[in-house]
Design a protein around this motif. Structure first.
Motif, PDB file in Angstrom:
ATOM      1  N   THR A 103      -3.032   2.044  -7.749  1.00  0.00           N
ATOM      2  CA  THR A 103      -2.987   0.657  -7.266  1.00  0.00           C
ATOM      3  C   THR A 103      -3.701  -0.241  -8.259  1.00  0.00           C
ATOM      4  O   THR A 103      -4.522   0.213  -9.056  1.00  0.00           O
ATOM      5  N   ARG A 104      -3.373  -1.511  -8.202  1.00  0.00           N
ATOM      6  CA  ARG A 104      -4.195  -2.513  -8.875  1.00  0.00           C
ATOM      7  C   ARG A 104      -4.095  -3.819  -8.104  1.00  0.00           C
ATOM      8  O   ARG A 104      -3.084  -4.096  -7.457  1.00  0.00           O
TER       9      ARG A 104
ATOM     10  N   GLY B 246       7.179   0.589  -2.042  1.00  0.00           N
ATOM     11  CA  GLY B 246       5.826   0.172  -2.413  1.00  0.00           C
ATOM     12  C   GLY B 246       5.094  -0.447  -1.240  1.00  0.00           C
ATOM     13  O   GLY B 246       3.901  -0.185  -1.017  1.00  0.00           O
ATOM     14  N   GLU B 247       5.807  -1.259  -0.466  1.00  0.00           N
ATOM     15  CA  GLU B 247       5.205  -1.887   0.714  1.00  0.00           C
ATOM     16  C   GLU B 247       4.824  -0.845   1.756  1.00  0.00           C
ATOM     17  O   GLU B 247       3.790  -0.956   2.423  1.00  0.00           O
ATOM     18  N   LYS B 248       5.665   0.202   1.887  1.00  0.00           N
ATOM     19  CA  LYS B 248       5.382   1.270   2.854  1.00  0.00           C
ATOM     20  C   LYS B 248       4.092   2.012   2.488  1.00  0.00           C
ATOM     21  O   LYS B 248       3.225   2.235   3.343  1.00  0.00           O
ATOM     22  N   ILE B 249       3.953   2.394   1.211  1.00  0.00           N
ATOM     23  CA  ILE B 249       2.750   3.113   0.782  1.00  0.00           C
ATOM     24  C   ILE B 249       1.517   2.222   0.928  1.00  0.00           C
ATOM     25  O   ILE B 249       0.453   2.679   1.368  1.00  0.00           O
ATOM     26  N   ALA B 250       1.662   0.940   0.578  1.00  0.00           N
ATOM     27  CA  ALA B 250       0.539   0.008   0.696  1.00  0.00           C
ATOM     28  C   ALA B 250       0.084  -0.115   2.149  1.00  0.00           C
ATOM     29  O   ALA B 250      -1.121  -0.158   2.438  1.00  0.00           O
ATOM     30  N   LYS B 251       1.034  -0.142   3.056  1.00  0.00           N
ATOM     31  CA  LYS B 251       0.702  -0.250   4.480  1.00  0.00           C
ATOM     32  C   LYS B 251       0.030   1.024   4.978  1.00  0.00           C
ATOM     33  O   LYS B 251      -0.985   0.986   5.680  1.00  0.00           O
ATOM     34  N   LEU B 252       0.597   2.184   4.597  1.00  0.00           N
ATOM     35  CA  LEU B 252       0.009   3.466   5.005  1.00  0.00           C
ATOM     36  C   LEU B 252      -1.412   3.622   4.464  1.00  0.00           C
ATOM     37  O   LEU B 252      -2.294   4.152   5.131  1.00  0.00           O
TER      38      LEU B 252
ATOM     39  N   GLU C 239      -3.865  -0.885   1.766  1.00  0.00           N
ATOM     40  CA  GLU C 239      -4.243  -1.323   0.421  1.00  0.00           C
ATOM     41  C   GLU C 239      -4.517  -2.821   0.365  1.00  0.00           C
ATOM     42  O   GLU C 239      -3.711  -3.633  -0.092  1.00  0.00           O
ATOM     43  N   PHE C 240      -5.699  -3.146   0.840  1.00  0.00           N
ATOM     44  CA  PHE C 240      -6.190  -4.513   0.794  1.00  0.00           C
ATOM     45  C   PHE C 240      -7.623  -4.476   0.280  1.00  0.00           C
ATOM     46  O   PHE C 240      -8.415  -3.622   0.687  1.00  0.00           O
TER      47      PHE C 240
ATOM     48  N   ALA D 116      -3.902  -8.193  -1.119  1.00  0.00           N
ATOM     49  CA  ALA D 116      -3.033  -7.013  -1.127  1.00  0.00           C
ATOM     50  C   ALA D 116      -3.010  -6.405  -2.523  1.00  0.00           C
ATOM     51  O   ALA D 116      -2.977  -7.119  -3.533  1.00  0.00           O
ATOM     52  N   ARG D 117      -3.049  -5.069  -2.586  1.00  0.00           N
ATOM     53  CA  ARG D 117      -2.971  -4.373  -3.861  1.00  0.00           C
ATOM     54  C   ARG D 117      -1.532  -3.970  -4.142  1.00  0.00           C
ATOM     55  O   ARG D 117      -0.798  -3.569  -3.231  1.00  0.00           O
ATOM     56  N   SER D 118      -1.140  -4.045  -5.400  1.00  0.00           N
ATOM     57  CA  SER D 118       0.151  -3.513  -5.816  1.00  0.00           C
ATOM     58  C   SER D 118       0.032  -1.994  -5.892  1.00  0.00           C
ATOM     59  O   SER D 118      -1.030  -1.461  -6.213  1.00  0.00           O
ATOM     60  N   VAL D 119       1.134  -1.306  -5.592  1.00  0.00           N
ATOM     61  CA  VAL D 119       1.134   0.156  -5.526  1.00  0.00           C
ATOM     62  C   VAL D 119       2.073   0.728  -6.575  1.00  0.00           C
ATOM     63  O   VAL D 119       3.146   0.166  -6.832  1.00  0.00           O
TER      64      VAL D 119
END
Length: 417
Positions: free
Chosen positions: A267-268, A283-289, A292-293, A300-303
């Motif tokens: 992430t970054r 990417g949104e799914k992994i960030a939610k799981l 990633e904030f 929000a972090r990019s994944v």
């Protein structure tokens, strides 16, 4: 191990606070050697969550102590807030923290400068607006305030007046803060720290203490955000690598181990190159799981997929001797996992970026590996073996949840499979 440094192997946010907190019960001292309140380290203790931006991630329930080193820039107001939160559950804990008298202070006008400068850039860097960059700038340009200044009223007043005279000319009167207000602000913070019974010591005076006890060095952010070797200019203003221990009077040669913390993916947060970024729904799914904030800003972090060239780069830059992998449980249930094994740069495949400039030109080369049901699945073990083979660094520990106790050694994982 008597001396262990823990740093981020990626772009920060790898879960270092939890990892440091896990190891802290084995060390007498936990030392923050760089960074400021732009780094958020989340720890859990007996089911309660604590988010600290400046305090070293000591174990609140044992004897460990924390030291804030001279490589930091310290927002005293933020530090006091964190201490007061900890005091509610652990009365007297503030007396277990020590601050180096050589540390620099983030002043109210640094935060104003941060916002002004970011608003004037054609392409914003994506700072946290916590005043970190301007504070480090003042440190380098010799316009800063060190902690010891606040104990000399006459010297403090004179320095603030001199510094503000220059800043007022530079910003044409646009700063809301002034020397008198900042002076009174610092005196107030000094009194609050006195009431909390925080300790002040220099690394010189602490040298014998540290060398006759066990020390855990806690890094901030990650290698790829390092001022010298990160993806410049999209970096922080401090040292994010193990060599930052020099600000506390140590050499990297004195370290027994340097553990790099990495996520099972990447992430970054903020702007800058990110070769393995996953766009769209996945990417949104992994960030939610992975929730990633940012702990500091809530951004929000990019994944992205795991980036092995970046890890090899981090290994060399920071002298990593071992890995701690976090958030592998977030990828539970995925049929396939991609891993970046190389970069295509100007038609050439490179396993390791030659410089931070390569990150902006890199096109990732992927291999696809089978996913895993959970971290007890043999495919997760194969995933870790793949990382070790391709980087030459062993994974020693696995984190499989947010709580401090949700960690185990790789050996224990294998024995329980």
């Amino acid at each position: 191990m008597k001396r262990l440094a823990i740093v981020g192997s990626q772009w920060g946010d790898e879960g270092k606070g939890k990892v440091v907190n896990y190891f802290s019960e084995k060390f007498e001292w936990v030392v923050r050697f760089s960074g400021g309140a732009n780094a958020g380290h989340t720890i859990y203790y007996k089911g309660k969550k604590y988010v600290n931006h400046l305090l070293p991630s000591i174990n609140p329930g044992n004897y460990s102590k924390g030291f804030l080193g001279a490589g930091m820039v310290i927002d005293l107001e933020q530090l006091i807030k964190e201490l007061k939160v900890m005091e509610e559950d652990f009365p007297g804990i503030s007396n277990r923290f020590y601050i180096d008298l050589e540390a620099f202070i983030v002043l109210p006008w640094h935060k104003e400068e941060d916002e002004l400068l970011e608003s004037m850039r054609r392409e914003p860097i994506g700072t946290t607006k916590r005043g970190i960059g301007p504070a480090y700038t003042d440190k380098v340009s010799r316009e800063g305030i060190k902690l010891y200044h606040i104990f000399d009223d006459k010297l403090l007043k004179q320095r603030l007046e001199d510094i503000f005279y220059l800043k007022n000319n530079i910003y044409s009167g646009r700063l809301k803060s002034n020397a008198k207000d900042v002076y009174n602000y610092l005196l107030k913070q000094r009194e609050e720290l006195k009431n909390l019974k925080v300790n002040y010591e220099s690394a010189i005076d602490m040298s014998k203490v540290f060398r006759n006890s066990t020390v855990l060095f806690e890094g901030a952010q990650g290698v790829l955000l390092d001022l010298d070797f990160g993806t410049y200019p999209f970096v922080t203003s401090a040292a994010c690598m193990a060599h930052g221990v020099s600000s506390v009077g140590f050499s990297t040669f004195e370290l027994d181990e340097v553990y790099g913390v990495l996520k099972a993916y990447t992430t970054r947060v903020g702007s800058g190159p990110f070769p393995t970024e996953i766009k769209g729904e996945l990417g949104e799914k992994i960030a939610k799981l992975g929730n990633e904030f940012g702990a500091t800003t809530g951004r929000a972090r990019s994944v992205g997929w795991l980036d092995l060239p970046a890890l090899r780069y981090a290994k060399i830059r920071s002298g990593l001797t071992g890995f701690v992998i976090t958030k592998a449980d977030i990828l539970n249930g995925f049929d396939e996992i991609k891993v970046c094994t190389g970069y295509e740069i100007n038609g050439e495949i490179k396993e390791i970026p030659s410089s931070s400039y390569d990150f902006s030109k890199a096109k990732p080369v992927y291999e696809t590996l089978p996913g895993w049901k959970d971290t007890n699945d043999v495919n997760f073990l194969k995933y870790m073996a793949f990382i070790e083979e391709k980087t030459g660094v062993k994974i020693h520990y696995i984190s499989y949840g947010p709580k401090t106790e949700e960690m185990c050694s790789k050996n224990d994982l294998i024995m329980n499979m």
